[in-house]
Design an enzyme around this catalytic site. Structure first.
Site, PDB file in Angstrom:
ATOM      1  N   THR A  54       0.822  -1.208   0.000  1.00 18.49           N
ATOM      2  CA  THR A  54       0.000   0.000   0.000  1.00 18.49           C
ATOM      3  C   THR A  54       0.856   1.258   0.000  1.00 18.49           C
ATOM      4  OG1 THR A  54      -1.476   1.272   1.434  1.00 18.49           O
ATOM      5  CG2 THR A  54      -0.097  -0.316   2.517  1.00 18.49           C
ATOM      6  N   ASP A  55       0.284   2.363  -0.487  1.00 19.81           N
ATOM      7  CA  ASP A  55       1.009   3.643  -0.420  1.00 19.81           C
ATOM      8  C   ASP A  55       1.095   4.165   1.012  1.00 19.81           C
ATOM      9  OD1 ASP A  55      -1.680   4.341  -0.069  1.00 19.81           O
ATOM     10  OD2 ASP A  55      -1.668   5.972  -1.529  1.00 19.81           O
ATOM     11  N   GLU A  56       0.315   3.560   1.937  1.00 19.65           N
ATOM     12  CA  GLU A  56       0.280   4.082   3.307  1.00 19.65           C
ATOM     13  C   GLU A  56       1.622   3.892   4.022  1.00 19.65           C
ATOM     14  OE1 GLU A  56      -3.401   3.316   5.399  1.00 19.65           O
ATOM     15  OE2 GLU A  56      -4.485   3.062   3.517  1.00 19.65           O
ATOM     16  N   TYR A 110      -1.662  -0.589  10.940  1.00 23.03           N
ATOM     17  CA  TYR A 110      -1.814  -1.238   9.626  1.00 23.03           C
ATOM     18  C   TYR A 110      -0.622  -0.919   8.730  1.00 23.03           C
ATOM     19  CZ  TYR A 110      -3.246  -1.681   4.719  1.00 23.03           C
ATOM     20  OH  TYR A 110      -3.272  -1.975   3.376  1.00 23.03           O
ATOM     21  N   LYS A 161       2.417  -3.331   7.195  1.00 28.46           N
ATOM     22  CA  LYS A 161       2.675  -3.501   5.756  1.00 28.46           C
ATOM     23  C   LYS A 161       4.113  -3.069   5.430  1.00 28.46           C
ATOM     24  CE  LYS A 161       0.196  -4.652   2.879  1.00 28.46           C
ATOM     25  NZ  LYS A 161      -0.216  -5.977   2.343  1.00 28.46           N
TER      26      LYS A 161
HETATM   27  P1  NAD Z   1      -9.564  -7.412   2.140  1.00 23.70           P
HETATM   28  O1  NAD Z   1      -9.559  -7.159   3.610  1.00 23.70           O
HETATM   29  O2  NAD Z   1     -10.800  -7.149   1.350  1.00 23.70           O
HETATM   30  O3  NAD Z   1      -9.146  -8.918   1.852  1.00 23.70           O
HETATM   31  C1  NAD Z   1      -8.128  -9.583   2.545  1.00 23.70           C
HETATM   32  C2  NAD Z   1      -8.285 -11.072   2.310  1.00 23.70           C
HETATM   33  O4  NAD Z   1      -7.234 -11.743   3.026  1.00 23.70           O
HETATM   34  C3  NAD Z   1      -9.604 -11.639   2.845  1.00 23.70           C
HETATM   35  O5  NAD Z   1     -10.191 -12.479   1.869  1.00 23.70           O
HETATM   36  C4  NAD Z   1      -9.200 -12.426   4.075  1.00 23.70           C
HETATM   37  O6  NAD Z   1     -10.033 -13.552   4.338  1.00 23.70           O
HETATM   38  C5  NAD Z   1      -7.779 -12.858   3.724  1.00 23.70           C
HETATM   39  N1  NAD Z   1      -6.956 -13.111   4.918  1.00 23.70           N
HETATM   40  C6  NAD Z   1      -6.829 -12.304   6.015  1.00 23.70           C
HETATM   41  N2  NAD Z   1      -6.018 -12.891   6.910  1.00 23.70           N
HETATM   42  C7  NAD Z   1      -5.618 -14.078   6.371  1.00 23.70           C
HETATM   43  C8  NAD Z   1      -4.763 -15.126   6.817  1.00 23.70           C
HETATM   44  N3  NAD Z   1      -4.176 -15.065   8.014  1.00 23.70           N
HETATM   45  N4  NAD Z   1      -4.552 -16.183   6.003  1.00 23.70           N
HETATM   46  C9  NAD Z   1      -5.157 -16.243   4.778  1.00 23.70           C
HETATM   47  N5  NAD Z   1      -5.989 -15.296   4.319  1.00 23.70           N
HETATM   48  C10 NAD Z   1      -6.217 -14.221   5.108  1.00 23.70           C
HETATM   49  O7  NAD Z   1      -8.331  -6.566   1.596  1.00 23.70           O
HETATM   50  P2  NAD Z   1      -8.130  -5.825   0.191  1.00 23.70           P
HETATM   51  O8  NAD Z   1      -8.638  -4.457   0.311  1.00 23.70           O
HETATM   52  O9  NAD Z   1      -8.597  -6.707  -0.886  1.00 23.70           O
HETATM   53  O10 NAD Z   1      -6.530  -5.736   0.164  1.00 23.70           O
HETATM   54  C11 NAD Z   1      -5.751  -6.803  -0.386  1.00 23.70           C
HETATM   55  C12 NAD Z   1      -4.282  -6.430  -0.311  1.00 23.70           C
HETATM   56  O11 NAD Z   1      -4.053  -5.204  -1.000  1.00 23.70           O
HETATM   57  C13 NAD Z   1      -3.788  -6.208   1.115  1.00 23.70           C
HETATM   58  O12 NAD Z   1      -2.484  -6.743   1.205  1.00 23.70           O
HETATM   59  C14 NAD Z   1      -3.771  -4.689   1.269  1.00 23.70           C
HETATM   60  O13 NAD Z   1      -2.771  -4.287   2.181  1.00 23.70           O
HETATM   61  C15 NAD Z   1      -3.426  -4.263  -0.150  1.00 23.70           C
HETATM   62  N6  NAD Z   1      -3.923  -2.934  -0.549  1.00 23.70           N
HETATM   63  C16 NAD Z   1      -5.242  -2.582  -0.388  1.00 23.70           C
HETATM   64  C17 NAD Z   1      -5.688  -1.338  -0.820  1.00 23.70           C
HETATM   65  C18 NAD Z   1      -7.146  -0.931  -0.701  1.00 23.70           C
HETATM   66  O14 NAD Z   1      -7.492   0.203  -1.020  1.00 23.70           O
HETATM   67  N7  NAD Z   1      -8.052  -1.806  -0.292  1.00 23.70           N
HETATM   68  C19 NAD Z   1      -4.786  -0.439  -1.411  1.00 23.70           C
HETATM   69  C20 NAD Z   1      -3.445  -0.828  -1.563  1.00 23.70           C
HETATM   70  C21 NAD Z   1      -3.041  -2.082  -1.137  1.00 23.70           C
HETATM   71  P1  TYD Z   2     -10.771   3.980   4.375  1.00 27.85           P
HETATM   72  O1  TYD Z   2     -11.724   3.566   3.320  1.00 27.85           O
HETATM   73  O2  TYD Z   2     -10.851   3.337   5.728  1.00 27.85           O
HETATM   74  O3  TYD Z   2      -9.302   3.827   3.746  1.00 27.85           O
HETATM   75  P2  TYD Z   2      -7.860   4.326   4.333  1.00 27.85           P
HETATM   76  O4  TYD Z   2      -7.999   4.720   5.734  1.00 27.85           O
HETATM   77  O5  TYD Z   2      -7.024   3.099   4.178  1.00 27.85           O
HETATM   78  O6  TYD Z   2      -7.443   5.448   3.428  1.00 27.85           O
HETATM   79  O7  TYD Z   2     -10.920   5.553   4.604  1.00 27.85           O
HETATM   80  C1  TYD Z   2     -10.749   6.463   3.528  1.00 27.85           C
HETATM   81  C2  TYD Z   2     -10.827   7.864   4.092  1.00 27.85           C
HETATM   82  O8  TYD Z   2     -12.161   8.101   4.589  1.00 27.85           O
HETATM   83  C3  TYD Z   2      -9.922   8.097   5.293  1.00 27.85           C
HETATM   84  O9  TYD Z   2      -9.422   9.427   5.251  1.00 27.85           O
HETATM   85  C4  TYD Z   2     -10.831   7.925   6.494  1.00 27.85           C
HETATM   86  C5  TYD Z   2     -12.164   8.420   5.972  1.00 27.85           C
HETATM   87  N1  TYD Z   2     -13.364   7.766   6.542  1.00 27.85           N
HETATM   88  C6  TYD Z   2     -14.429   8.560   7.024  1.00 27.85           C
HETATM   89  O10 TYD Z   2     -14.367   9.811   7.007  1.00 27.85           O
HETATM   90  N2  TYD Z   2     -15.537   7.930   7.509  1.00 27.85           N
HETATM   91  C7  TYD Z   2     -15.642   6.568   7.571  1.00 27.85           C
HETATM   92  O11 TYD Z   2     -16.682   6.048   8.062  1.00 27.85           O
HETATM   93  C8  TYD Z   2     -14.557   5.779   7.056  1.00 27.85           C
HETATM   94  C9  TYD Z   2     -14.628   4.264   7.104  1.00 27.85           C
HETATM   95  C10 TYD Z   2     -13.445   6.425   6.555  1.00 27.85           C
END
Ligand code: NAD
Ligand code: TYD
Length: 352
Positions: free
Chosen positions: A133-135, A158, A162
């Site tokens: 992630t970019d975080e 988190y 990562k």
């Molecule tokens: P998500 O929470 O929707 O999915 C995570 C999946 O991992 C789930 O299906 C869960 O069951 C599985 N999982 C969790 N713990 C596990 C374990 N111990 N063993 C096996 N499986 C397990 O997450 P997402 O949003 O799809 O993100 C996927 C990846 O992309 C993550 O690594 C996250 O850090 C990265 N990412 C997400 C975003 C975003 O905006 N959502 C952005 C950049 C990177």
């Molecule tokens: P989120 O979807 O949790 O992603 P991330 O924290 O990984 O960027 O949140 C996106 C942005 O929205 C973040 O600045 C937090 C804000 N946010 C709210 O204002 N209200 C909410 O209920 C949630 C879940 C997030």
């Protein structure tokens, strides 16, 4: 594609399910094994359209289970790994950091060790691709973009977990010569996202005329990318990325939370035939998130210039598609909210 058998971890989650679908459909000659523990965030209904295809298999298991993961490598002889499994929600990491350490750090090392043991120094046509992630780069001020050279400065449990996993993946490249690649992506949105994240939460609350909780003043900025474009980037990087390198992936699409929510309110008023302003009246400012990162914004020029990727959708189109998907898939949302989706595995797999 060099790989014959690819392990995709976390394939039942939001992004993972889009990656699994893309690989299963695009590479029928490649066997795709989706390994997922099916935590609260894992939902096999996300893959109901492809789960009968012959090159797709699901394995329920936990990446922190050392013996199980080693056995899985023996069973399938994977040559590629795309590692997405993670605890992924910042708010949950604030209340329960330890589960993030276990899955995101220990789980990643466990997968790295299993790959290293199994490949045993023979790395030709092998690849371990870690999705991050970019975080990890921390929080930006008003200007500037995260590049691949930006120093790590994670500020939530988190992002710290990562960042730690990214460092470990790089360590396996330098120390053991394992072929690895890492990508760091900005916020994703699109179909199948668990409604604890901002965009699906807002859609669901507007639909049900519930308050829309905005943290702080709503002036935090995120760079949003449509999830299918992230999956396309993962495909390109897996096949053409330079081993040992990092690629940033972003949407060139920055929004303050409040502006983003206002756009969504207007689109939803139109789609739900509500009076203009009806949805905006639901906006409710609530207590800010602890340590809330101010701004994320990605410079993806390396990926665009070297591997010829770019986002395919403009945000206006992506958000319409996303809202339409949630409105058309009420049952998906209902099953997620009332927990029915957790029974899908039993119905679909154990009772077969
Ligand atoms: P998500 O929470 O929707 O999915 C995570 C999946 O991992 C789930 O299906 C869960 O069951 C599985 N999982 C969790 N713990 C596990 C374990 N111990 N063993 C096996 N499986 C397990 O997450 P997402 O949003 O799809 O993100 C996927 C990846 O992309 C993550 O690594 C996250 O850090 C990265 N990412 C997400 C975003 C975003 O905006 N959502 C952005 C950049 C990177
Ligand atoms: P989120 O979807 O949790 O992603 P991330 O924290 O990984 O960027 O949140 C996106 C942005 O929205 C973040 O600045 C937090 C804000 N946010 C709210 O204002 N209200 C909410 O209920 C949630 C879940 C997030």
């Amino acid at each position: 594609m060099n790989s014959k058998r690819v392990l995709i971890s976390g394939g039942a989650g939001f992004i993972g399910s889009h990656v699994v679908r893309l690989f299963v459909n695009k590479y029928p000659e490649v066997e795709v094994i989706n390994l997922d523990a099916l935590t609260y965030a894992g939902n096999l209904e996300n893959l109901a359209d492809i789960d009968n295809l012959p090159n797709y298999k699901f394995e329920k298991g936990d990446i922190t289970d050392e013996e199980y993961i080693n056995d899985l490598f023996k069973k399938y002889d994977f040559d590629g790994v795309i590692h997405l499994a993670a605890e992924s929600h910042v708010d949950r990491s604030i209340t329960d950091p330890l589960s993030f350490i276990k899955t995101n750090i220990v789980g990643t090392v466990n997968l790295l060790n299993a790959a290293r043991n199994h490949w045993n120094g023979e790395y030709e046509n092998k690849l371990f691709y870690h999705i991050s992630t970019d975080e990890v780069y921390g929080s930006l001020g008003e200007t500037g973009l995260f590049t691949e050279d930006t120093s790590y400065d994670p500020r939530s449990p988190y992002s710290a977990s990562k960042a730690s996993s990214d460092h470990l993946v790089r360590a396996y490249f330098h120390t053991y010569g394992m072929p690895v690649v890492i990508s760091n992506c900005s916020n994703n949105y699109g179909p199948n996202q668990f409604p604890e994240k901002l965009i699906p939460l807002v859609i669901n609350n507007i639909k049900n005329m519930k308050p829309i909780p905005v943290y702080g003043k709503g002036d935090n900025i995120r760079d949003w990318l449509y999830v299918v474009d992230h999956a396309r980037a993962i495909d390109v990087i897996f096949n053409e990325g330079k081993h040992g390198d990092t690629y940033n992936i972003g949407g060139i699409n920055e929004w303050t939370n409040i502006d983003l929510i206002r756009v969504m309110c207007r689109v939803m008023d139109r789609k739900l035939n509500r009076e203009a302003g009806a949805s905006e009246s639901l906006i409710t400012f609530v207590k800010d998130r602890a340590g809330h990162d101010r701004r994320y914004a990605i410079d993806s020029s390396k990926l665009m210039n070297e591997l010829d990727w770019k986002p395919s959708l403009q945000f206006e189109e992506g958000i319409e598609k996303t809202i339409d998907w949630y409105l058309e898939n009420e049952k998906w949302m209902k099953n997620v909210i009332d927990g029915t989706y957790e029974k899908y595995y039993n119905r679909q797999y154990e009772e077969r």
